[in-house]
Design a protein around this motif. Structure first.
Motif, mmCIF file in Angstrom:
data_model
loop_
_atom_site.group_PDB
_atom_site.id
_atom_site.type_symbol
_atom_site.label_atom_id
_atom_site.label_comp_id
_atom_site.label_asym_id
_atom_site.label_seq_id
_atom_site.Cartn_x
_atom_site.Cartn_y
_atom_site.Cartn_z
ATOM 1 N N UNK A 5 -25.101 2.168 -13.526
ATOM 2 C CA UNK A 5 -25.796 2.233 -12.233
ATOM 3 C C UNK A 5 -27.310 2.083 -12.396
ATOM 4 N N UNK A 6 -27.724 1.213 -13.288
ATOM 5 C CA UNK A 6 -29.150 0.923 -13.470
ATOM 6 C C UNK A 6 -29.911 1.978 -14.238
ATOM 7 N N UNK A 7 -29.211 2.921 -14.877
ATOM 8 C CA UNK A 7 -29.916 3.992 -15.604
ATOM 9 C C UNK A 7 -29.293 4.196 -16.986
ATOM 10 N N UNK A 8 -30.152 4.662 -17.897
ATOM 11 C CA UNK A 8 -29.684 5.086 -19.214
ATOM 12 C C UNK A 8 -29.530 6.600 -19.208
ATOM 13 N N UNK A 9 -28.502 7.098 -19.849
ATOM 14 C CA UNK A 9 -28.310 8.552 -19.967
ATOM 15 C C UNK A 9 -28.820 8.980 -21.354
ATOM 16 N N UNK A 10 -30.117 9.279 -21.430
ATOM 17 C CA UNK A 10 -30.726 9.584 -22.724
ATOM 18 C C UNK A 10 -30.255 10.918 -23.300
ATOM 19 N N UNK A 11 -29.818 11.829 -22.416
ATOM 20 C CA UNK A 11 -29.297 13.112 -22.911
ATOM 21 C C UNK A 11 -28.051 12.866 -23.768
ATOM 22 N N UNK A 12 -27.161 12.009 -23.279
ATOM 23 C CA UNK A 12 -25.953 11.693 -24.061
ATOM 24 C C UNK A 12 -26.296 10.896 -25.320
ATOM 25 N N UNK A 13 -27.345 10.048 -25.233
ATOM 26 C CA UNK A 13 -27.779 9.285 -26.406
ATOM 27 C C UNK A 13 -28.224 10.248 -27.496
ATOM 28 N N UNK A 38 -26.671 10.950 -31.213
ATOM 29 C CA UNK A 38 -27.485 10.727 -32.407
ATOM 30 C C UNK A 38 -27.529 11.957 -33.316
ATOM 31 N N UNK A 39 -27.277 13.141 -32.719
ATOM 32 C CA UNK A 39 -27.303 14.366 -33.538
ATOM 33 C C UNK A 39 -26.038 14.535 -34.364
ATOM 34 N N UNK A 40 -25.002 13.753 -34.032
ATOM 35 C CA UNK A 40 -23.766 13.835 -34.809
ATOM 36 C C UNK A 40 -24.010 13.341 -36.231
ATOM 37 N N UNK A 41 -23.466 14.065 -37.207
ATOM 38 C CA UNK A 41 -23.651 13.712 -38.609
ATOM 39 C C UNK A 41 -22.346 13.169 -39.197
ATOM 40 N N UNK A 94 -38.973 4.894 -19.605
ATOM 41 C CA UNK A 94 -38.187 6.059 -20.026
ATOM 42 C C UNK A 94 -37.446 5.770 -21.339
ATOM 43 N N UNK A 95 -36.936 4.551 -21.461
ATOM 44 C CA UNK A 95 -36.179 4.186 -22.663
ATOM 45 C C UNK A 95 -37.094 4.107 -23.888
ATOM 46 N N UNK A 96 -38.274 3.491 -23.726
ATOM 47 C CA UNK A 96 -39.185 3.382 -24.870
ATOM 48 C C UNK A 96 -39.697 4.759 -25.291
ATOM 49 N N UNK A 97 -39.921 5.642 -24.304
ATOM 50 C CA UNK A 97 -40.358 7.005 -24.628
ATOM 51 C C UNK A 97 -39.257 7.747 -25.393
ATOM 52 N N UNK A 98 -37.996 7.533 -24.956
ATOM 53 C CA UNK A 98 -36.879 8.163 -25.660
ATOM 54 C C UNK A 98 -36.783 7.677 -27.097
ATOM 55 N N UNK A 99 -37.003 6.383 -27.307
ATOM 56 C CA UNK A 99 -36.967 5.822 -28.661
ATOM 57 C C UNK A 99 -38.098 6.398 -29.515
ATOM 58 N N UNK A 100 -39.291 6.505 -28.914
ATOM 59 C CA UNK A 100 -40.433 7.080 -29.639
ATOM 60 C C UNK A 100 -40.143 8.522 -30.046
ATOM 61 N N UNK A 101 -39.602 9.300 -29.108
ATOM 62 C CA UNK A 101 -39.298 10.705 -29.424
ATOM 63 C C UNK A 101 -38.283 10.806 -30.562
ATOM 64 N N UNK A 102 -37.302 9.920 -30.528
ATOM 65 C CA UNK A 102 -36.266 9.916 -31.576
ATOM 66 C C UNK A 102 -36.874 9.611 -32.944
ATOM 67 N N UNK A 103 -37.728 8.586 -32.995
ATOM 68 C CA UNK A 103 -38.333 8.192 -34.276
ATOM 69 C C UNK A 103 -39.374 9.213 -34.744
#
Length: 375
Positions: free
Chosen positions: A145-153, A157-160, A59-68
């Motif tokens: 709790x063993x999870x990343x919150x990618x929505x908050x990430x 990241x959208x903050x400028x 899930x984390x690597x997919x989130x990174x790919x989507x971001x890039x």
């Protein structure tokens, strides 16, 4: 000093060879220099051509790919180091990212988790490292709790941020000038090898002619004096050629000398010139054939330049190529030019290696010289 004067006279008959190499060299330096002064630093996000190899599929690597993927153009690639370096060298990709299988575990443990290949020739390709670091920093901040919150990430990241560029002209100019001096002196290795062998080698064939040798045997001039004047003539021609290129750098970029390690370049080119002069001594004792000497001047100057990092930066050359290059002094000459010097110990090994080659060439030259005398 009859022999010395005659040596200089014959050498200067090759003035068109000297002028030809010199004109080509300085023409390329001027073209390269004008390109460097037009270059501008880019403090802005630029869309790059990047490749991503995801061996984690988490899930984390997919989130990174989507971001890039939202920031850059994707290119196809494969998990092969040689292929990746070729893609970057040919500018088919600006950066390639390899995500390992244990990506999540490494991020959680705050270990180095991603391998990045980027094009060092492009300043903008450096931003990929910052973007990945930013993503991972935010991801770690949301881990609970063993999870990343990618929505908050993604929200973070959208903050400028408003960025105001500081006046960094001085640093920009230092970087450009360092690059210019490094490339300039790297390329001198090619012309020094070609000119030393072609000019000094050709002149020496006239002095090793059988008729000259016969005259020497009945001459009143001592053999030692004859050789001393020959070596003095070689040193004079070598000093003239090398001085042309040192003075050339002063004429072209003299006002920037205080911003670079100019002494390093001067010491390095003098040591390298001495080594190539010793190499020419070896060739002169190895063969008297003018066609062989002319061929060696062309082939060796080009071949060593290609495998040692003169034409292509060493970081883009394969391991086997660099291993082969270590058998030639040009490799160590280029290494010194690319080293940031804080003390002499930073370059002492590569200087020592060049001088070691010089000693080896002298010993081999003496061996062939004695072998000929016995024949």
């Amino acid at each position: 000093m009859t022999v010395y004067k005659y040596f200089i006279k014959i050498a200067l008959k090759n003035k068109w060879t000297i002028l030809g190499y010199t004109i080509i060299f300085f023409s390329m330096s001027l073209i390269s220099g004008s390109g460097a002064t037009e270059r501008e630093p880019k403090f802005m996000e630029t869309r790059l051509n990047i490749g991503i190899i995801d061996n984690s599929n988490s899930e984390l690597s997919t989130g990174l790919k989507d971001y890039l993927e939202g920031k850059h153009n994707m290119v196809d690639t494969i998990d092969d180091e040689d292929y990746i370096k070729e893609q970057i060298f040919l500018e088919r990709a600006d950066a390639i990212i390899i995500i390992p299988e244990d990506f999540q575990e490494k991020v959680i443990n705050k270990e180095k988790s991603i391998k990045i290949y980027n094009d060092d020739r492009k300043i903008e390709s450096m931003q990929i490292q910052n973007q990945i670091n930013k993503f991972l920093m935010f991801a770690n901040a949301t881990y609970e709790d063993g999870k990343f919150n990618l929505a908050n990430v993604n929200l973070a990241l959208r903050e400028k941020a408003k960025v105001k560029l500081a006046n960094n002209n001085r640093e920009k100019n230092n970087s450009i000038n360092n690059e210019w001096f490094r490339n300039y002196y790297n390329f001198t290795s090619y012309v020094i090898i070609a000119m030393y062998i072609a000019i000094i080698g050709m002149v020496m064939t006239d002095f090793t002619d059988e008729n000259i040798d016969s005259r020497m045997k009945i001459s009143s001039k001592k053999f030692l004096n004859f050789n001393m004047e020959l070596y003095l003539g070689q040193l004079t021609i070598a000093a003239i050629i090398t001085s042309i290129f040192i003075l050339g750098s002063i004429v072209l970029k003299g006002k920037y000398i205080g911003e670079v390690d100019f002494i390093k370049y001067v010491i390095n080119i003098i040591v390298f010139s001495f080594t190539i002069l010793c190499f020419t001594f070896f060739i002169n004792n190895f063969t008297k054939n003018k066609f062989v000497i002319s061929g060696l001047a062309t082939v060796l100057s080009l071949a060593t330049s290609f495998i040692s990092g003169v034409m292509v930066p060493q970081e883009f050359l394969g391991e086997k190529t660099l291993l082969l290059a270590k058998f030639f002094p040009t490799y160590y000459f280029v290494k010194v030019n690319g080293t940031t010097v804080n003390s002499f110990s930073d370059i002492s090994f590569n200087i020592f290696m060049q001088l070691s080659f010089a000693v080896a060439f002298i010993l081999m030259g003496l061996y062939f010289s004695k072998a000929k005398q016995k024949a």
